[in-house]
Write an enzyme that holds these catalytic residues in place. Structure first.
Site, PDB file in Angstrom:
ATOM      1  N   CYS A  78      27.938  -2.358  -1.253  1.00 50.83           N
ATOM      2  CA  CYS A  78      26.528  -2.742  -1.108  1.00 50.83           C
ATOM      3  C   CYS A  78      25.966  -2.014   0.109  1.00 50.83           C
ATOM      4  CB  CYS A  78      26.424  -4.254  -0.930  1.00 50.83           C
ATOM      5  SG  CYS A  78      24.759  -4.778  -0.460  1.00 50.83           S
ATOM      6  N   CYS A  81      24.220  -3.298   4.266  1.00 44.70           N
ATOM      7  CA  CYS A  81      24.789  -3.190   5.614  1.00 44.70           C
ATOM      8  C   CYS A  81      25.590  -1.895   5.704  1.00 44.70           C
ATOM      9  CB  CYS A  81      25.704  -4.377   5.915  1.00 44.70           C
ATOM     10  SG  CYS A  81      24.784  -5.920   5.985  1.00 44.70           S
ATOM     11  N   GLN A 268       8.577  -9.742  11.872  1.00 48.37           N
ATOM     12  CA  GLN A 268       9.918  -9.380  12.344  1.00 48.37           C
ATOM     13  C   GLN A 268      10.908 -10.251  11.564  1.00 48.37           C
ATOM     14  OE1 GLN A 268      10.205  -6.911  14.493  1.00 48.37           O
ATOM     15  NE2 GLN A 268       8.237  -6.798  15.549  1.00 48.37           N
ATOM     16  N   PHE A 297      -0.906  -1.775  17.278  1.00 45.30           N
ATOM     17  CA  PHE A 297      -0.073  -2.036  16.101  1.00 45.30           C
ATOM     18  C   PHE A 297       0.337  -3.520  16.131  1.00 45.30           C
ATOM     19  CE2 PHE A 297       0.636   2.284  17.647  1.00 45.30           C
ATOM     20  CZ  PHE A 297       0.317   3.054  16.554  1.00 45.30           C
ATOM     21  N   CYS A 415      11.219   0.922  16.498  1.00 43.62           N
ATOM     22  CA  CYS A 415      12.268   0.777  15.484  1.00 43.62           C
ATOM     23  C   CYS A 415      12.878   2.139  15.158  1.00 43.62           C
ATOM     24  CB  CYS A 415      11.701   0.114  14.227  1.00 43.62           C
ATOM     25  SG  CYS A 415      10.263   0.962  13.562  1.00 43.62           S
TER      26      CYS A 415
HETATM   27  C1  LIG Z   1       6.474  -2.599  13.573  1.00 44.51           C
HETATM   28  S1  LIG Z   1       5.046  -3.388  12.958  1.00 44.51           S
HETATM   29  C2  LIG Z   1       4.618  -4.377  14.339  1.00 44.51           C
HETATM   30  C3  LIG Z   1       3.736  -5.547  14.076  1.00 44.51           C
HETATM   31  C4  LIG Z   1       3.642  -6.594  15.180  1.00 44.51           C
HETATM   32  N1  LIG Z   1       3.596  -6.014  16.504  1.00 44.51           N
HETATM   33  C5  LIG Z   1       4.771  -7.587  15.080  1.00 44.51           C
HETATM   34  O1  LIG Z   1       5.579  -7.689  16.021  1.00 44.51           O
HETATM   35  O2  LIG Z   1       4.844  -8.327  14.078  1.00 44.51           O
HETATM   36  C6  LIG Z   1       3.926  -2.072  12.951  1.00 44.51           C
HETATM   37  C7  LIG Z   1       2.515  -2.438  12.585  1.00 44.51           C
HETATM   38  O3  LIG Z   1       1.749  -1.221  12.628  1.00 44.51           O
HETATM   39  C8  LIG Z   1       0.778  -1.261  11.618  1.00 44.51           C
HETATM   40  N2  LIG Z   1       0.371   0.126  11.358  1.00 44.51           N
HETATM   41  C9  LIG Z   1       1.000   1.048  10.593  1.00 44.51           C
HETATM   42  N3  LIG Z   1       0.321   2.218  10.620  1.00 44.51           N
HETATM   43  C10 LIG Z   1      -0.754   2.014  11.414  1.00 44.51           C
HETATM   44  C11 LIG Z   1      -1.836   2.840  11.834  1.00 44.51           C
HETATM   45  N4  LIG Z   1      -1.932   4.091  11.411  1.00 44.51           N
HETATM   46  N5  LIG Z   1      -2.751   2.318  12.664  1.00 44.51           N
HETATM   47  C12 LIG Z   1      -2.653   1.042  13.089  1.00 44.51           C
HETATM   48  N6  LIG Z   1      -1.665   0.212  12.716  1.00 44.51           N
HETATM   49  C13 LIG Z   1      -0.732   0.689  11.899  1.00 44.51           C
HETATM   50  C14 LIG Z   1       1.467  -1.971  10.471  1.00 44.51           C
HETATM   51  O4  LIG Z   1       0.521  -2.523   9.581  1.00 44.51           O
HETATM   52  C15 LIG Z   1       2.311  -3.004  11.200  1.00 44.51           C
HETATM   53  O5  LIG Z   1       1.612  -4.218  11.318  1.00 44.51           O
END
Ligand SMILES: C[S@@+](CC[C@H](N)C(=O)[O-])C[C@H]1O[C@@H](n2cnc3c(N)ncnc32)[C@H](O)[C@@H]1O
Length: 464
Positions: A78, A81, A268, A297, A415
């Site tokens: 699988c 992981c 998350q 973001f 990430c």
């Molecule tokens: C890693 S997540 C983090 C979300 C939040 N900080 C959390 O901890 O739940 C990245 C976020 O970036 C947003 N995102 C992706 N591309 C983007 C863009 N071009 N401009 C603004 N936000 C964006 C996604 O919708 C997502 O909510």
């Protein structure tokens, strides 16, 4: 043409980012799952692509001191992981090494390293997208197999929370009883603190019997079932009497927050580790009372809302309109709407580019950048930024944001160590040092590396 061997004995000399042991055979790279550096393994070739070999491995001799027996019967076939055969400390070391290698490539030397943070090793995963395949009489619901596109044959998953894992057998049984099981390509699972949701993607309209079957699943398994015929805008509750899907919630108790989200929104996946992330980010920011902090973001407000609760004037910016509306609602419900503001903006696009004072007086420069309005929301310049971008990193507008004269620090949650290190180099050029950095084991047993770094401004570079 001579027949190529399907089984070879090779020595493993390296470990890939994906957690596969690497060796060579006839001068070609061979990547072996369930193999560790220093070991001699019998490798059974599963796939050949681009001059490389991908294989299953059985260690023969020189067993690595990092080797442990995987707690999961489905590992390593699988692909959910990748590093269950490694001791937890070795997994953390591997993740930290990947980050430090990337920082070295970009010429970044952090002032200090935080000890890697690990919490739950199993049963942590609250969200998952799983493939569905019909093979003869059987229905499979699972992650993809490693080195293959096939769906793994599993009845449980130790990485998923127990509540989500136990849904796998009834999901398989329900799909098998549908009028045409082959029309279900995928299932998504999501869990909040007090409830679970299942999204069933279907490629053909459902029969009345199919609807009744999933209604029974919802009652028997005590989860909310949502059917999805096309995009997420087609999500429909299976229950007759419910027009709207229900919200799931998670708590951040230290800040007295209950955060609502719909099952398809970004959250998350590892709840205890998320609380640790929030604690770390807030700890790095220090006393935020009365200061403007911009959460780039921001999703549904995972960091923005704790900021507002701690007394900051918090601005969250995010591309998804839905997430922004959810964040606003979360601020209202948690009574921090007076101290927070949310904006929908593509931070990679032109609208995410900060327009400087000189540009504003230049009639040929792009005008009306909405990002300026976001930063100015509280009529006070920001002291700090939080960045939590997708894998592709902070994007082309980073230098502009980092150049805001009032900024003192940037806390970056990442990430992807590759883009984190590239962005660290760009921040260095703008006068920031990486004061501290560390890895957070958001997805133990997998190759995912989560990083938090604190960048502190030491000099102001390139101001107009
Ligand atoms: C890693 S997540 C983090 C979300 C939040 N900080 C959390 O901890 O739940 C990245 C976020 O970036 C947003 N995102 C992706 N591309 C983007 C863009 N071009 N401009 C603004 N936000 C964006 C996604 O919708 C997502 O909510």
């Amino acid at each position: 043409m001579p027949k190529q061997p399907t089984e070879i004995d090779i020595e493993i000399s390296t470990l890939s980012e994906q957690g596969s042991g690497g060796g060579t055979h006839n001068e070609r790279p061979v990547w072996v799952r369930n193999a560790l550096p220093g070991e001699t393994v019998r490798a059974r070739i599963l796939k050949r692509r681009g001059g490389q070999r991908f294989a299953d491995g059985q260690p023969l001799e020189n067993f690595s001191s990092d080797r442990v027996t995987s707690p999961c019967q489905y590992f390593p076939r699988c692909g959910g992981c990748a590093t269950h055969h490694m001791a937890p400390t070795a997994q953390l070391g591997h993740k930290q090494r990947q980050l430090s290698d990337q920082l070295v490539i970009q010429g970044i030397q952090p002032n200090s390293w935080r000890v890697p943070v690990a919490l739950l090793r199993l049963g942590y995963r609250r969200k998952a997208r799983m493939g569905v395949r019909v093979v003869g009489e059987s229905v499979l619901v699972g992650f993809r197999e490693s080195f293959s596109n096939r769906v793994a044959r599993i009845d449980a998953c130790l990485t998923l929370t127990p509540e989500l894992s136990k849904l796998i057998p009834p999901l398989k049984a329900s799909i098998a009883r549908m009028s045409d099981p082959k029309t279900i390509p995928q299932i998504e699972l999501a869990q909040g603190d007090s409830g679970c949701a299942v999204i069933v993607r279907h490629l053909q309209p459902l029969t009345d019997a199919d609807v009744a079957l999933w209604q029974a699943f919802e009652v028997n398994c005590q989860v909310e079932v949502l059917m999805q015929s096309k995009g997420y805008d087609t999500l429909t509750p299976i229950a007759k009497n419910r027009q709207q899907m229900s919200l799931l919630h998670y708590q951040i108790p230290e800040y007295g927050l209950t955060i609502g989200f719909y099952p398809h929104y970004f959250t998350q996946v590892n709840a205890p580790m998320n609380r640790e992330l929030v604690r770390t980010v807030m700890g790095y920011l220090g006393n935020v009372r009365g200061h403007v902090v911009v959460d780039m973001f921001c999703g549904i407000g995972n960091f923005t809302l704790p900021l507002a609760r701690a007394g900051a004037l918090a601005v969250g910016i995010e591309a998804s309109d839905e997430a922004v509306e959810m964040a606003k609602e979360n601020a209202r419900v948690n009574r921090v709407d007076h101290a927070s503001a949310f904006y929908a903006e593509d931070l990679y696009g032109e609208g995410g580019a900060l327009v400087s004072a000189t540009d504003e007086s230049d009639e040929t420069a792009p005008t009306g950048s909405s990002i300026n309005a976001c930063f100015d929301h509280f009529s006070q310049s920001p002291d700090a930024l939080i960045l939590d971008p997708p894998r592709s990193g902070a994007g082309p507008n980073l230098e502009g944001w980092a150049g805001i004269p009032s900024l003192k620090q940037i806390v970056y949650v990442s990430c992807n160590p590759v883009t984190f290190a590239e962005d660290a180099k760009r921040l260095k050029a703008k006068g920031y040092v990486l004061e501290q950095v560390g890895v957070y084991d958001m997805f133990p047993g997998t190759a995912h590396v989560e990083t938090v770094g604190r960048f502190v401004r030491t000099s102001v570079v390139g101001l107009d």
